[in-house]
Design a protein around this motif. Structure first.
Motif, PDB file in Angstrom:
ATOM      1  N   ILE A   1       0.832  -1.209   0.000  1.00 42.91           N
ATOM      2  CA  ILE A   1       0.000   0.000   0.000  1.00 42.91           C
ATOM      3  C   ILE A   1       0.862   1.253   0.000  1.00 42.91           C
ATOM      4  CG2 ILE A   1      -1.555   1.398   1.427  1.00 42.91           C
ATOM      5  CD1 ILE A   1      -2.951  -1.194   2.245  1.00 42.91           C
ATOM      6  N   MET A   2       1.860   1.292   0.873  1.00 42.17           N
ATOM      7  CA  MET A   2       2.720   2.474   0.950  1.00 42.17           C
ATOM      8  C   MET A   2       3.489   2.686  -0.353  1.00 42.17           C
ATOM      9  SD  MET A   2       4.261   2.302   4.820  1.00 42.17           S
ATOM     10  CE  MET A   2       5.196   3.798   4.543  1.00 42.17           C
ATOM     11  N   THR A   3       3.994   1.616  -0.936  1.00 47.36           N
ATOM     12  CA  THR A   3       4.759   1.744  -2.184  1.00 47.36           C
ATOM     13  C   THR A   3       3.897   2.305  -3.308  1.00 47.36           C
ATOM     14  OG1 THR A   3       6.192  -0.112  -1.567  1.00 47.36           O
ATOM     15  CG2 THR A   3       6.093   0.476  -3.899  1.00 47.36           C
ATOM     16  N   LEU A   4       2.730   1.709  -3.513  1.00 49.56           N
ATOM     17  CA  LEU A   4       1.873   2.143  -4.617  1.00 49.56           C
ATOM     18  C   LEU A   4       1.258   3.517  -4.360  1.00 49.56           C
ATOM     19  CD1 LEU A   4       0.049  -1.180  -5.596  1.00 49.56           C
ATOM     20  CD2 LEU A   4       2.076  -0.126  -6.616  1.00 49.56           C
ATOM     21  N   ALA A   5       0.942   3.813  -3.090  1.00 48.53           N
ATOM     22  CA  ALA A   5       0.348   5.114  -2.772  1.00 48.53           C
ATOM     23  C   ALA A   5       1.344   6.242  -3.033  1.00 48.53           C
ATOM     24  CB  ALA A   5      -0.116   5.134  -1.316  1.00 48.53           C
ATOM     25  N   VAL A   6       2.596   6.058  -2.632  1.00 47.89           N
ATOM     26  CA  VAL A   6       3.597   7.105  -2.854  1.00 47.89           C
ATOM     27  C   VAL A   6       3.923   7.232  -4.338  1.00 47.89           C
ATOM     28  CG1 VAL A   6       5.981   7.773  -2.395  1.00 47.89           C
ATOM     29  CG2 VAL A   6       4.557   6.904  -0.536  1.00 47.89           C
TER      30      VAL A   6
ATOM     31  N   ASP B   1       3.898  14.846  -7.847  1.00 45.77           N
ATOM     32  CA  ASP B   1       4.128  16.224  -7.418  1.00 45.77           C
ATOM     33  C   ASP B   1       5.577  16.656  -7.586  1.00 45.77           C
ATOM     34  OD1 ASP B   1       1.485  16.592  -6.613  1.00 45.77           O
ATOM     35  OD2 ASP B   1       1.858  15.729  -4.643  1.00 45.77           O
ATOM     36  N   PHE B   2       6.489  15.679  -7.766  1.00 47.57           N
ATOM     37  CA  PHE B   2       7.915  16.001  -7.766  1.00 47.57           C
ATOM     38  C   PHE B   2       8.605  15.658  -9.087  1.00 47.57           C
ATOM     39  CE2 PHE B   2       6.575  15.208  -3.424  1.00 47.57           C
ATOM     40  CZ  PHE B   2       7.053  16.325  -2.764  1.00 47.57           C
ATOM     41  N   THR B   3       7.897  15.076 -10.045  1.00 55.27           N
ATOM     42  CA  THR B   3       8.513  14.808 -11.346  1.00 55.27           C
ATOM     43  C   THR B   3       8.585  16.100 -12.158  1.00 55.27           C
ATOM     44  OG1 THR B   3       6.342  14.176 -12.236  1.00 55.27           O
ATOM     45  CG2 THR B   3       7.757  12.414 -11.414  1.00 55.27           C
ATOM     46  N   THR B   4       9.555  16.176 -13.063  1.00 59.74           N
ATOM     47  CA  THR B   4       9.770  17.410 -13.826  1.00 59.74           C
ATOM     48  C   THR B   4       9.586  17.230 -15.332  1.00 59.74           C
ATOM     49  OG1 THR B   4      12.147  16.914 -13.924  1.00 59.74           O
ATOM     50  CG2 THR B   4      11.380  18.302 -12.107  1.00 59.74           C
TER      51      THR B   4
ATOM     52  N   THR C   1       4.664  19.472 -16.505  1.00 59.39           N
ATOM     53  CA  THR C   1       4.341  20.506 -15.518  1.00 59.39           C
ATOM     54  C   THR C   1       3.155  20.053 -14.681  1.00 59.39           C
ATOM     55  OG1 THR C   1       2.894  21.610 -17.108  1.00 59.39           O
ATOM     56  CG2 THR C   1       5.184  22.356 -16.983  1.00 59.39           C
ATOM     57  N   GLY C   2       3.178  20.418 -13.410  1.00 62.81           N
ATOM     58  CA  GLY C   2       2.077  20.067 -12.526  1.00 62.81           C
ATOM     59  C   GLY C   2       2.199  18.645 -11.992  1.00 62.81           C
ATOM     60  N   PRO C   3       1.253  18.238 -11.161  1.00 59.16           N
ATOM     61  CA  PRO C   3       1.272  16.898 -10.541  1.00 59.16           C
ATOM     62  C   PRO C   3       0.778  15.819 -11.502  1.00 59.16           C
ATOM     63  CG  PRO C   3      -0.654  18.095  -9.783  1.00 59.16           C
ATOM     64  CD  PRO C   3       0.113  19.050 -10.680  1.00 59.16           C
TER      65      PRO C   3
ATOM     66  N   THR D   1      -8.206   7.979 -24.339  1.00 61.86           N
ATOM     67  CA  THR D   1      -9.086   9.097 -24.695  1.00 61.86           C
ATOM     68  C   THR D   1      -8.344  10.422 -24.825  1.00 61.86           C
ATOM     69  OG1 THR D   1      -9.592   9.532 -22.359  1.00 61.86           O
ATOM     70  CG2 THR D   1     -11.019   7.975 -23.530  1.00 61.86           C
ATOM     71  N   LYS D   2      -7.034  10.402 -24.532  1.00 64.73           N
ATOM     72  CA  LYS D   2      -6.215  11.619 -24.605  1.00 64.73           C
ATOM     73  C   LYS D   2      -6.665  12.675 -23.607  1.00 64.73           C
ATOM     74  CE  LYS D   2      -4.135   9.743 -28.127  1.00 64.73           C
ATOM     75  NZ  LYS D   2      -2.784   9.143 -27.963  1.00 64.73           N
ATOM     76  N   ARG D   3      -7.298  12.245 -22.524  1.00 62.64           N
ATOM     77  CA  ARG D   3      -7.720  13.184 -21.486  1.00 62.64           C
ATOM     78  C   ARG D   3      -6.640  13.264 -20.412  1.00 62.64           C
ATOM     79  NH1 ARG D   3     -14.168  12.860 -20.320  1.00 62.64           N
ATOM     80  NH2 ARG D   3     -14.878  12.807 -22.485  1.00 62.64           N
ATOM     81  N   PRO D   4      -6.230  14.472 -20.031  1.00 61.10           N
ATOM     82  CA  PRO D   4      -5.187  14.587 -18.999  1.00 61.10           C
ATOM     83  C   PRO D   4      -5.709  14.120 -17.637  1.00 61.10           C
ATOM     84  CG  PRO D   4      -6.105  16.739 -19.522  1.00 61.10           C
ATOM     85  CD  PRO D   4      -6.689  15.789 -20.525  1.00 61.10           C
ATOM     86  N   VAL D   5      -4.820  13.543 -16.857  1.00 65.76           N
ATOM     87  CA  VAL D   5      -5.166  13.050 -15.526  1.00 65.76           C
ATOM     88  C   VAL D   5      -4.177  13.623 -14.522  1.00 65.76           C
ATOM     89  CG1 VAL D   5      -5.222  11.019 -14.029  1.00 65.76           C
ATOM     90  CG2 VAL D   5      -6.257  10.922 -16.292  1.00 65.76           C
ATOM     91  N   THR D   6      -4.699  14.154 -13.439  1.00 59.98           N
ATOM     92  CA  THR D   6      -3.882  14.649 -12.339  1.00 59.98           C
ATOM     93  C   THR D   6      -3.888  13.621 -11.222  1.00 59.98           C
ATOM     94  OG1 THR D   6      -4.399  16.955 -12.857  1.00 59.98           O
ATOM     95  CG2 THR D   6      -3.590  16.488 -10.643  1.00 59.98           C
ATOM     96  N   LEU D   7      -2.728  13.085 -10.889  1.00 59.02           N
ATOM     97  CA  LEU D   7      -2.632  12.052  -9.858  1.00 59.02           C
ATOM     98  C   LEU D   7      -2.078  12.576  -8.537  1.00 59.02           C
ATOM     99  CD1 LEU D   7      -1.388   8.788 -11.640  1.00 59.02           C
ATOM    100  CD2 LEU D   7      -3.639   9.258 -10.681  1.00 59.02           C
ATOM    101  N   GLY D   8      -1.193  13.541  -8.571  1.00 61.05           N
ATOM    102  CA  GLY D   8      -0.535  14.002  -7.354  1.00 61.05           C
ATOM    103  C   GLY D   8      -1.493  14.674  -6.389  1.00 61.05           C
ATOM    104  N   VAL D   9      -1.487  14.233  -5.138  1.00 59.79           N
ATOM    105  CA  VAL D   9      -2.294  14.842  -4.091  1.00 59.79           C
ATOM    106  C   VAL D   9      -1.638  16.142  -3.660  1.00 59.79           C
ATOM    107  CG1 VAL D   9      -3.184  14.551  -1.741  1.00 59.79           C
ATOM    108  CG2 VAL D   9      -3.143  12.610  -3.310  1.00 59.79           C
ATOM    109  N   GLN D  10      -2.434  17.197  -3.504  1.00 58.31           N
ATOM    110  CA  GLN D  10      -1.891  18.518  -3.213  1.00 58.31           C
ATOM    111  C   GLN D  10      -2.590  19.139  -2.023  1.00 58.31           C
ATOM    112  OE1 GLN D  10      -2.505  20.092  -7.322  1.00 58.31           O
ATOM    113  NE2 GLN D  10      -0.291  20.451  -7.309  1.00 58.31           N
ATOM    114  N   GLY D  11      -2.087  20.300  -1.604  1.00 57.29           N
ATOM    115  CA  GLY D  11      -2.706  21.036  -0.508  1.00 57.29           C
ATOM    116  C   GLY D  11      -2.614  20.284   0.815  1.00 57.29           C
ATOM    117  N   GLY D  12      -3.626  20.469   1.659  1.00 55.62           N
ATOM    118  CA  GLY D  12      -3.649  19.822   2.956  1.00 55.62           C
ATOM    119  C   GLY D  12      -3.803  18.322   2.880  1.00 55.62           C
TER     120      GLY D  12
END
Length: 382
Positions: free
Chosen positions: A166-171, A178-181, A184-186, A328-339
């Motif tokens: 769980i920890m491996t896949l969740a991170v 959030d940290f890949t370059t 842009t963005g998460p 479908t070529k739809r962008p997906v945001t995976l990185g959890v952000q904020g609080g």
């Protein structure tokens, strides 16, 4: 004389069969309601769904679908419990977990493909399931179990196996973007998405092999647990596998068909609260089963249900969301952000600390419930 006795025996046998048939009809009444609801929604096509633009109609349709789906989902859990008795653990729990996650994947996929693109839909659904399962239901189970049994025991090897994956896949899926370059963005690039799909499915498949074959004993009840003498499923009418397996599939089909309609308004009209509702809907039958198991001092079964749900959510929903994005070529945001990001990391850390020994008490339950309260607070006050 023999003829009279034979006649009485036949009459008694017929009465027993009639009573059994009547009990089955009452027990499976939710299937009739579910099939009727499916018939209504699918016979009217899109006309009934189009009325959700009116607030009152939206509430009525939402409550109606939610109640029928929940009733049918509870029936899925009941038949899965019966199969657990026939097949033994951890197979019964695995059937329940995969059934529930199938419902979640269908609902998230439908919401993603309907209307305008919502790139954070899959991420928020996965995060909601993790918070409700790891903090809400785990906390409630540990608190209730501690109040009733003071301390409860489990198999450390099994819990460690769950938390490790769980920890491996969740991170990898919810924090690393959030940290890949590369992008842009998460978000992940196409190559990173394909890699994550393959790695996630491979690791989850390896875990299933460990759980069901090579190290099945890790997920059995701890020998130190003082299990009550009565059966963990004493209130269930257990019949043959030939009965429960088809019934489970029927209920699952009903839930999936209705979930497709239920998920349609969630991306726009109910974006803020819809995803926690999906997660609660998916997890409620499993949560009920986990709490009942905890009350009977079957903590290992409770852990198998709840941690298994979280692992299956990450292991199957992330690949499904990324696959839909690629096709479908739809962008997906995976990185959890904020609080939500520190809350996710804190939840994983607390879960590890909670299950560092072979026994639990009410303190761990209170800590997890506190984190669940923070999750609810951030929904209304992000």
């Amino acid at each position: 004389m023999l003829a009279r006795m034979s006649g009485k025996a036949n009459t008694s046998h017929q009465a027993t069969r009639a009573q059994s048939f009547g009990d089955n009809v009452r027990n499976e009444f939710s299937l009739l309601i579910g099939l009727g609801t499916v018939a209504i929604f699918w016979s009217t096509g899109s006309r009934l769904v189009e009325i959700i633009s009116h607030p009152v109609a939206l509430i009525v349709v939402f409550v109606w679908l939610f109640a029928v789906i929940l009733w049918s989902a509870v029936s899925v859990a009941r038949h899965a419990d019966c199969l657990a008795i026939k097949w033994g653990e951890p197979y019964g729990t695995l059937v329940l977990t995969l059934s529930a996650i199938t419902i979640e994947v269908v609902m998230v996929s439908t919401a993603m493909l309907h209307g305008e693109n919502n790139p954070t839909l899959g991420r928020d659904a996965i995060f909601s399931v993790m918070m409700i399962a790891l903090n809400g239901f785990v906390g409630l189970s540990l608190l209730i179990g501690g109040l009733r049994h003071r301390e409860q025991y489990y198999n450390l090897q099994g819990v460690n196996s769950y938390l490790n994956v769980i920890m491996t896949l969740a991170v990898l899926g919810l924090v690393l973007p959030d940290f890949t370059t590369t992008t842009t963005g998460p978000t992940f690039s196409i190559e990173q998405q394909i890699f994550l799909i393959l790695v996630t499915l491979f690791l989850y498949a390896i875990f299933l092999v460990i759980q069901t074959m090579r190290h099945r004993g890790y997920f059995m009840e701890s020998e130190q647990a003082d299990v009550t003498a009565s059966s963990a499923h004493h209130s269930l009418r257990v019949q043959s596998t030939a009965f429960h397996a088809p019934m489970l599939l029927l209920y699952l089909v009903v839930v999936i068909l209705l979930a497709e309609k239920f998920a349609i308004p969630l991306d726009n009209s109910m974006e803020k609260f819809g995803l926690p509702m999906i997660a609660a809907l998916v997890l409620t039958p499993e949560g009920i089963g986990a709490i009942q198991a905890t009350l009977r001092n079957h903590l290992q079964r409770s852990i198998n249900i709840l941690l298994g749900s979280v692992l299956a959510t990450i292991g199957l929903t992330i690949p499904a969301v990324l696959t839909i994005s690629l096709l479908t070529k739809r962008p997906v945001t995976l990185g959890v952000q904020g609080g939500n990001l520190p809350l996710l990391l804190l939840t994983l850390a607390v879960s590890v600390v909670t299950f560092t020994s072979r026994k639990t008490n009410i303190l761990q339950g209170c800590v997890h419930l506190l984190l669940f309260a923070v999750f609810v607070l951030l929904i209304f006050a992000p």
